[in-house]
Design a protein around this motif. Structure first.
Motif, PDB file in Angstrom:
ATOM      1  N   TRP A  20       0.806  -1.231   0.000  1.00 53.38           N
ATOM      2  CA  TRP A  20       0.000   0.000   0.000  1.00 53.38           C
ATOM      3  C   TRP A  20       0.834   1.274   0.000  1.00 53.38           C
ATOM      4  O   TRP A  20       0.506   2.212  -0.742  1.00 53.38           O
ATOM      5  CB  TRP A  20      -1.009  -0.014   1.140  1.00 53.38           C
ATOM      6  CG  TRP A  20      -1.967  -1.146   0.975  1.00 53.38           C
ATOM      7  CD1 TRP A  20      -2.201  -2.168   1.847  1.00 53.38           C
ATOM      8  CD2 TRP A  20      -2.800  -1.410  -0.156  1.00 53.38           C
ATOM      9  NE1 TRP A  20      -3.117  -3.048   1.321  1.00 53.38           N
ATOM     10  CE2 TRP A  20      -3.501  -2.606   0.091  1.00 53.38           C
ATOM     11  CE3 TRP A  20      -3.010  -0.763  -1.373  1.00 53.38           C
ATOM     12  CZ2 TRP A  20      -4.398  -3.162  -0.808  1.00 53.38           C
ATOM     13  CZ3 TRP A  20      -3.906  -1.318  -2.272  1.00 53.38           C
ATOM     14  CH2 TRP A  20      -4.587  -2.486  -1.997  1.00 53.38           C
ATOM     15  N   PRO A  21       1.921   1.380   0.768  1.00 53.11           N
ATOM     16  CA  PRO A  21       2.728   2.602   0.642  1.00 53.11           C
ATOM     17  C   PRO A  21       3.290   2.788  -0.762  1.00 53.11           C
ATOM     18  O   PRO A  21       3.387   3.914  -1.258  1.00 53.11           O
ATOM     19  CB  PRO A  21       3.858   2.404   1.665  1.00 53.11           C
ATOM     20  CG  PRO A  21       3.327   1.419   2.635  1.00 53.11           C
ATOM     21  CD  PRO A  21       2.407   0.523   1.855  1.00 53.11           C
ATOM     22  N   ILE A  22       3.639   1.686  -1.416  1.00 54.59           N
ATOM     23  CA  ILE A  22       4.139   1.767  -2.788  1.00 54.59           C
ATOM     24  C   ILE A  22       3.052   2.334  -3.699  1.00 54.59           C
ATOM     25  O   ILE A  22       3.312   3.190  -4.541  1.00 54.59           O
ATOM     26  CB  ILE A  22       4.605   0.375  -3.267  1.00 54.59           C
ATOM     27  CG1 ILE A  22       5.826  -0.065  -2.463  1.00 54.59           C
ATOM     28  CG2 ILE A  22       4.896   0.368  -4.765  1.00 54.59           C
ATOM     29  CD1 ILE A  22       6.187  -1.530  -2.626  1.00 54.59           C
ATOM     30  N   PHE A  46     -13.309  -2.658   2.709  1.00 52.29           N
ATOM     31  CA  PHE A  46     -14.398  -3.447   3.287  1.00 52.29           C
ATOM     32  C   PHE A  46     -13.869  -4.765   3.861  1.00 52.29           C
ATOM     33  O   PHE A  46     -14.270  -5.202   4.942  1.00 52.29           O
ATOM     34  CB  PHE A  46     -15.484  -3.708   2.245  1.00 52.29           C
ATOM     35  CG  PHE A  46     -16.635  -4.519   2.771  1.00 52.29           C
ATOM     36  CD1 PHE A  46     -17.529  -3.960   3.670  1.00 52.29           C
ATOM     37  CD2 PHE A  46     -16.816  -5.826   2.369  1.00 52.29           C
ATOM     38  CE1 PHE A  46     -18.591  -4.704   4.167  1.00 52.29           C
ATOM     39  CE2 PHE A  46     -17.874  -6.585   2.854  1.00 52.29           C
ATOM     40  CZ  PHE A  46     -18.765  -6.024   3.762  1.00 52.29           C
ATOM     41  N   GLY A  47     -12.944  -5.398   3.150  1.00 48.14           N
ATOM     42  CA  GLY A  47     -12.342  -6.634   3.630  1.00 48.14           C
ATOM     43  C   GLY A  47     -11.609  -6.434   4.944  1.00 48.14           C
ATOM     44  O   GLY A  47     -11.725  -7.253   5.872  1.00 48.14           O
ATOM     45  N   TYR A  48     -10.859  -5.346   5.036  1.00 43.16           N
ATOM     46  CA  TYR A  48     -10.158  -5.050   6.288  1.00 43.16           C
ATOM     47  C   TYR A  48     -11.154  -4.773   7.417  1.00 43.16           C
ATOM     48  O   TYR A  48     -10.951  -5.202   8.557  1.00 43.16           O
ATOM     49  CB  TYR A  48      -9.208  -3.865   6.121  1.00 43.16           C
ATOM     50  CG  TYR A  48      -7.922  -4.204   5.395  1.00 43.16           C
ATOM     51  CD1 TYR A  48      -7.209  -5.371   5.674  1.00 43.16           C
ATOM     52  CD2 TYR A  48      -7.399  -3.353   4.430  1.00 43.16           C
ATOM     53  CE1 TYR A  48      -6.024  -5.675   5.015  1.00 43.16           C
ATOM     54  CE2 TYR A  48      -6.213  -3.651   3.770  1.00 43.16           C
ATOM     55  CZ  TYR A  48      -5.533  -4.807   4.067  1.00 43.16           C
ATOM     56  OH  TYR A  48      -4.360  -5.102   3.418  1.00 43.16           O
ATOM     57  N   VAL A  70      -5.876  -1.773  11.046  1.00 43.43           N
ATOM     58  CA  VAL A  70      -6.149  -0.331  11.020  1.00 43.43           C
ATOM     59  C   VAL A  70      -5.132   0.385  10.143  1.00 43.43           C
ATOM     60  O   VAL A  70      -5.495   1.229   9.309  1.00 43.43           O
ATOM     61  CB  VAL A  70      -6.166   0.256  12.450  1.00 43.43           C
ATOM     62  CG1 VAL A  70      -6.233   1.774  12.428  1.00 43.43           C
ATOM     63  CG2 VAL A  70      -7.329  -0.328  13.249  1.00 43.43           C
ATOM     64  N   LEU A  71      -3.860   0.056  10.307  1.00 43.49           N
ATOM     65  CA  LEU A  71      -2.810   0.690   9.514  1.00 43.49           C
ATOM     66  C   LEU A  71      -3.028   0.458   8.021  1.00 43.49           C
ATOM     67  O   LEU A  71      -2.985   1.404   7.222  1.00 43.49           O
ATOM     68  CB  LEU A  71      -1.439   0.148   9.940  1.00 43.49           C
ATOM     69  CG  LEU A  71      -0.221   0.728   9.233  1.00 43.49           C
ATOM     70  CD1 LEU A  71      -0.093   2.219   9.524  1.00 43.49           C
ATOM     71  CD2 LEU A  71       1.036  -0.012   9.680  1.00 43.49           C
ATOM     72  N   ASN A  72      -3.298  -0.786   7.637  1.00 43.68           N
ATOM     73  CA  ASN A  72      -3.535  -1.085   6.220  1.00 43.68           C
ATOM     74  C   ASN A  72      -4.773  -0.376   5.707  1.00 43.68           C
ATOM     75  O   ASN A  72      -4.778   0.162   4.592  1.00 43.68           O
ATOM     76  CB  ASN A  72      -3.658  -2.596   6.009  1.00 43.68           C
ATOM     77  CG  ASN A  72      -2.330  -3.309   6.095  1.00 43.68           C
ATOM     78  OD1 ASN A  72      -1.278  -2.690   6.236  1.00 43.68           O
ATOM     79  ND2 ASN A  72      -2.363  -4.620   6.031  1.00 43.68           N
TER      80      ASN A  72
END
Length: 99
Positions: A20-22, A46-48, A70-72
């Protein structure tokens, strides 16, 4: 066994978390929506959320695992916001080019 399951879940979240940061950096650098899908990003969020909800529903709340969810989720949300910012920028640029 439960501890192994938590370790594997964290490993999955960390591996996804590196991507995700990429993606966010790419969105910032290119200022483009090319190869981005808001539906895909919403499904990931939604999955997270479902993953986090499962922790609360099962009563097996492991805070450091929840932290990675939460971070993701936050990183994907930032990428989604950047999608709409870049989409607006592209529409504006298209309007200027057509005049």
């Amino acid at each position: 066994m439960a501890q192994l399951a938590q370790i594997l879940e964290i490993m999955m979240l960390v591996c996804f978390g590196f991507s995700w940061p990429i993606s966010v950096v790419k969105s910032l650098k290119t200022r483009s929506t090319k190869n981005k899908s808001p539906i895909f990003l919403c499904l990931i969020i939604f999955g997270y959320i479902c993953g986090m909800a499962s922790k609360f529903v099962s009563g097996h709340i492991v805070w450091y695992v929840l932290f990675f969810y939460v971070l993701n989720s936050c990183m994907v949300t930032v990428d989604l916001v950047l999608y709409f910012i870049n989409k607006k920028r592209e529409k504006s640029a298209d309007g200027e080019n057509n005049n």
